[in-house]
Design a protein around this motif. Structure first.
Motif, PDB file in Angstrom:
ATOM      1  N   LYS A  39      30.071 -22.327 -50.801  1.00 13.66           N
ATOM      2  CA  LYS A  39      29.098 -23.367 -50.446  1.00 13.66           C
ATOM      3  C   LYS A  39      29.139 -24.430 -51.533  1.00 13.66           C
ATOM      4  CE  LYS A  39      25.430 -22.145 -48.389  1.00 13.66           C
ATOM      5  NZ  LYS A  39      24.824 -21.956 -47.149  1.00 13.66           N
ATOM      6  N   LEU A  40      29.372 -25.675 -51.106  1.00 13.84           N
ATOM      7  CA  LEU A  40      29.530 -26.764 -52.063  1.00 13.84           C
ATOM      8  C   LEU A  40      28.642 -27.944 -51.702  1.00 13.84           C
ATOM      9  CD1 LEU A  40      32.652 -25.587 -51.290  1.00 13.84           C
ATOM     10  CD2 LEU A  40      33.117 -26.957 -53.282  1.00 13.84           C
ATOM     11  N   VAL A  41      28.284 -28.691 -52.735  1.00 17.65           N
ATOM     12  CA  VAL A  41      27.632 -29.987 -52.572  1.00 17.65           C
ATOM     13  C   VAL A  41      28.517 -30.981 -53.304  1.00 17.65           C
ATOM     14  CG1 VAL A  41      25.576 -31.385 -52.993  1.00 17.65           C
ATOM     15  CG2 VAL A  41      25.330 -28.936 -52.457  1.00 17.65           C
ATOM     16  N   ILE A  42      28.878 -32.051 -52.591  1.00 21.05           N
ATOM     17  CA  ILE A  42      29.834 -33.030 -53.106  1.00 21.05           C
ATOM     18  C   ILE A  42      29.110 -34.333 -53.427  1.00 21.05           C
ATOM     19  CG2 ILE A  42      31.984 -34.280 -52.590  1.00 21.05           C
ATOM     20  CD1 ILE A  42      32.164 -31.125 -52.710  1.00 21.05           C
ATOM     21  N   ASP A  43      29.541 -35.011 -54.473  1.00 21.37           N
ATOM     22  CA  ASP A  43      29.026 -36.328 -54.831  1.00 21.37           C
ATOM     23  C   ASP A  43      29.286 -37.272 -53.658  1.00 21.37           C
ATOM     24  OD1 ASP A  43      28.385 -38.786 -55.935  1.00 21.37           O
ATOM     25  OD2 ASP A  43      29.990 -38.750 -57.431  1.00 21.37           O
ATOM     26  N   SER A  44      28.234 -37.886 -53.120  1.00 23.63           N
ATOM     27  CA  SER A  44      28.361 -38.723 -51.916  1.00 23.63           C
ATOM     28  C   SER A  44      29.296 -39.913 -52.125  1.00 23.63           C
ATOM     29  CB  SER A  44      26.982 -39.211 -51.455  1.00 23.63           C
ATOM     30  OG  SER A  44      26.371 -39.994 -52.463  1.00 23.63           O
ATOM     31  N   ALA A  45      29.377 -40.432 -53.338  1.00 26.85           N
ATOM     32  CA  ALA A  45      30.258 -41.573 -53.613  1.00 26.85           C
ATOM     33  C   ALA A  45      31.733 -41.183 -53.544  1.00 26.85           C
ATOM     34  CB  ALA A  45      29.926 -42.162 -54.981  1.00 26.85           C
ATOM     35  N   GLN A  46      32.012 -39.884 -53.616  1.00 27.70           N
ATOM     36  CA  GLN A  46      33.401 -39.415 -53.632  1.00 27.70           C
ATOM     37  C   GLN A  46      33.748 -38.542 -52.425  1.00 27.70           C
ATOM     38  OE1 GLN A  46      34.908 -38.511 -57.684  1.00 27.70           O
ATOM     39  NE2 GLN A  46      32.723 -38.411 -58.196  1.00 27.70           N
ATOM     40  N   LEU A  47      32.904 -38.570 -51.422  1.00 30.88           N
ATOM     41  CA  LEU A  47      33.060 -37.670 -50.279  1.00 30.88           C
ATOM     42  C   LEU A  47      34.376 -37.890 -49.525  1.00 30.88           C
ATOM     43  CD1 LEU A  47      31.748 -35.371 -48.718  1.00 30.88           C
ATOM     44  CD2 LEU A  47      30.539 -37.069 -47.341  1.00 30.88           C
ATOM     45  N   VAL A  48      34.751 -39.129 -49.293  1.00 32.62           N
ATOM     46  CA  VAL A  48      35.991 -39.420 -48.556  1.00 32.62           C
ATOM     47  C   VAL A  48      37.198 -38.865 -49.316  1.00 32.62           C
ATOM     48  CG1 VAL A  48      37.504 -41.248 -47.693  1.00 32.62           C
ATOM     49  CG2 VAL A  48      35.034 -41.410 -47.341  1.00 32.62           C
ATOM     50  N   SER A  49      37.251 -39.124 -50.602  1.00 24.27           N
ATOM     51  CA  SER A  49      38.358 -38.612 -51.425  1.00 24.27           C
ATOM     52  C   SER A  49      38.366 -37.090 -51.455  1.00 24.27           C
ATOM     53  CB  SER A  49      38.258 -39.137 -52.854  1.00 24.27           C
ATOM     54  OG  SER A  49      38.386 -40.533 -52.869  1.00 24.27           O
ATOM     55  N   TYR A  50      37.179 -36.509 -51.565  1.00 20.47           N
ATOM     56  CA  TYR A  50      37.084 -35.050 -51.588  1.00 20.47           C
ATOM     57  C   TYR A  50      37.642 -34.454 -50.301  1.00 20.47           C
ATOM     58  CZ  TYR A  50      35.529 -30.303 -51.565  1.00 20.47           C
ATOM     59  OH  TYR A  50      35.534 -28.934 -51.495  1.00 20.47           O
ATOM     60  N   LYS A  51      37.243 -35.008 -49.160  1.00 27.65           N
ATOM     61  CA  LYS A  51      37.713 -34.486 -47.865  1.00 27.65           C
ATOM     62  C   LYS A  51      39.230 -34.552 -47.754  1.00 27.65           C
ATOM     63  CE  LYS A  51      33.650 -35.222 -44.947  1.00 27.65           C
ATOM     64  NZ  LYS A  51      33.132 -35.900 -43.736  1.00 27.65           N
ATOM     65  N   GLU A  52      39.832 -35.623 -48.231  1.00 26.38           N
ATOM     66  CA  GLU A  52      41.294 -35.757 -48.191  1.00 26.38           C
ATOM     67  C   GLU A  52      41.966 -34.676 -49.030  1.00 26.38           C
ATOM     68  OE1 GLU A  52      42.095 -39.768 -49.448  1.00 26.38           O
ATOM     69  OE2 GLU A  52      41.236 -40.640 -47.613  1.00 26.38           O
ATOM     70  N   LEU A  53      41.454 -34.445 -50.223  1.00 28.18           N
ATOM     71  CA  LEU A  53      42.019 -33.429 -51.111  1.00 28.18           C
ATOM     72  C   LEU A  53      41.838 -32.024 -50.538  1.00 28.18           C
ATOM     73  CD1 LEU A  53      40.785 -35.004 -54.437  1.00 28.18           C
ATOM     74  CD2 LEU A  53      43.201 -34.589 -53.855  1.00 28.18           C
ATOM     75  N   LEU A  54      40.668 -31.759 -49.978  1.00 29.92           N
ATOM     76  CA  LEU A  54      40.407 -30.444 -49.388  1.00 29.92           C
ATOM     77  C   LEU A  54      41.327 -30.201 -48.192  1.00 29.92           C
ATOM     78  CD1 LEU A  54      38.790 -27.809 -49.225  1.00 29.92           C
ATOM     79  CD2 LEU A  54      37.101 -29.049 -47.834  1.00 29.92           C
ATOM     80  N   LYS A  55      41.471 -31.198 -47.347  1.00 28.66           N
ATOM     81  CA  LYS A  55      42.342 -31.070 -46.170  1.00 28.66           C
ATOM     82  C   LYS A  55      43.772 -30.758 -46.600  1.00 28.66           C
ATOM     83  CE  LYS A  55      43.691 -33.674 -42.024  1.00 28.66           C
ATOM     84  NZ  LYS A  55      45.133 -33.829 -42.154  1.00 28.66           N
ATOM     85  N   GLU A  56      44.263 -31.470 -47.594  1.00 26.20           N
ATOM     86  CA  GLU A  56      45.621 -31.245 -48.110  1.00 26.20           C
ATOM     87  C   GLU A  56      45.774 -29.822 -48.641  1.00 26.20           C
ATOM     88  OE1 GLU A  56      47.935 -32.737 -52.047  1.00 26.20           O
ATOM     89  OE2 GLU A  56      47.113 -34.344 -50.796  1.00 26.20           O
ATOM     90  N   GLU A  57      44.790 -29.359 -49.374  1.00 25.58           N
ATOM     91  CA  GLU A  57      44.845 -28.013 -49.963  1.00 25.58           C
ATOM     92  C   GLU A  57      44.811 -26.941 -48.880  1.00 25.58           C
ATOM     93  OE1 GLU A  57      44.035 -24.263 -51.456  1.00 25.58           O
ATOM     94  OE2 GLU A  57      42.478 -25.305 -50.341  1.00 25.58           O
ATOM     95  N   ILE A  58      43.926 -27.088 -47.894  1.00 26.12           N
ATOM     96  CA  ILE A  58      43.824 -26.096 -46.821  1.00 26.12           C
ATOM     97  C   ILE A  58      45.111 -26.050 -46.012  1.00 26.12           C
ATOM     98  CG2 ILE A  58      42.690 -25.598 -44.617  1.00 26.12           C
ATOM     99  CD1 ILE A  58      40.030 -26.435 -45.929  1.00 26.12           C
ATOM    100  N   GLU A  59      45.639 -27.206 -45.652  1.00 25.61           N
ATOM    101  CA  GLU A  59      46.874 -27.236 -44.857  1.00 25.61           C
ATOM    102  C   GLU A  59      48.028 -26.584 -45.610  1.00 25.61           C
ATOM    103  OE1 GLU A  59      47.126 -31.409 -43.852  1.00 25.61           O
ATOM    104  OE2 GLU A  59      46.012 -31.101 -41.984  1.00 25.61           O
ATOM    105  N   ALA A  60      48.163 -26.853 -46.897  1.00 24.06           N
ATOM    106  CA  ALA A  60      49.234 -26.234 -47.692  1.00 24.06           C
ATOM    107  C   ALA A  60      49.039 -24.721 -47.785  1.00 24.06           C
ATOM    108  CB  ALA A  60      49.277 -26.854 -49.085  1.00 24.06           C
TER     109      ALA A  60
END
Length: 133
Positions: A39-60
């Protein structure tokens, strides 16, 4: 003629049993040894970047690591900075290996300052062998 009918019926039954046995032996049992909720809470100013990094990590992870059975991330509708990741690993060793992979370490390092809260919850599945469709 009666004996021939019984023979045909018995033969059909034998073929059915053989076919069912082959299907059962080829079925993989989905029985993760480690299941966790992150369970995570992400800084709202960085949410778009976070989602991109998470997606890349999960797919790999899903493509490369056979011991990673499921990584499924969901964001709350009413609190879009809050997410939960369902993680399923074949073994404890698969999890230990996962957190040492280059793609996970890249994700972890890149998102370190984006994550405001992190809670790791180890779980016990109600039906461990249940396969997610």
């Amino acid at each position: 003629m009666k004996i021939f009918s019984y023979f045909m019926g018995f033969s059909a039954l034998i073929l059915l049993v053989i076919s069912m046995s082959a299907m059962i032996s080829n079925t993989k049992v989905f029985n993760p040894q480690k299941v966790r909720l992150s369970k995570l809470v992400i800084d709202s100013a960085q949410l778009v970047s976070y989602k991109e990094l998470l997606k890349e990590e999960i797919e790999a992870s899903m493509a490369i690591e056979p011991g990673v059975l499921t990584l499924y991330a969901v964001f709350e509708k009413n609190r879009p900075t809050h997410l939960t990741i369902l993680e399923m690993y074949a073994t404890e060793e698969a999890y230990a290996s996962h957190v040492k992979t280059p793609h996970f370490l890249k994700y972890k390092d890149a998102t370190l300052k984006m994550v405001k809260e992190l809670e790791l919850i180890d779980t016990e599945p109600l039906i461990p062998g249940l396969k997610i469709k």
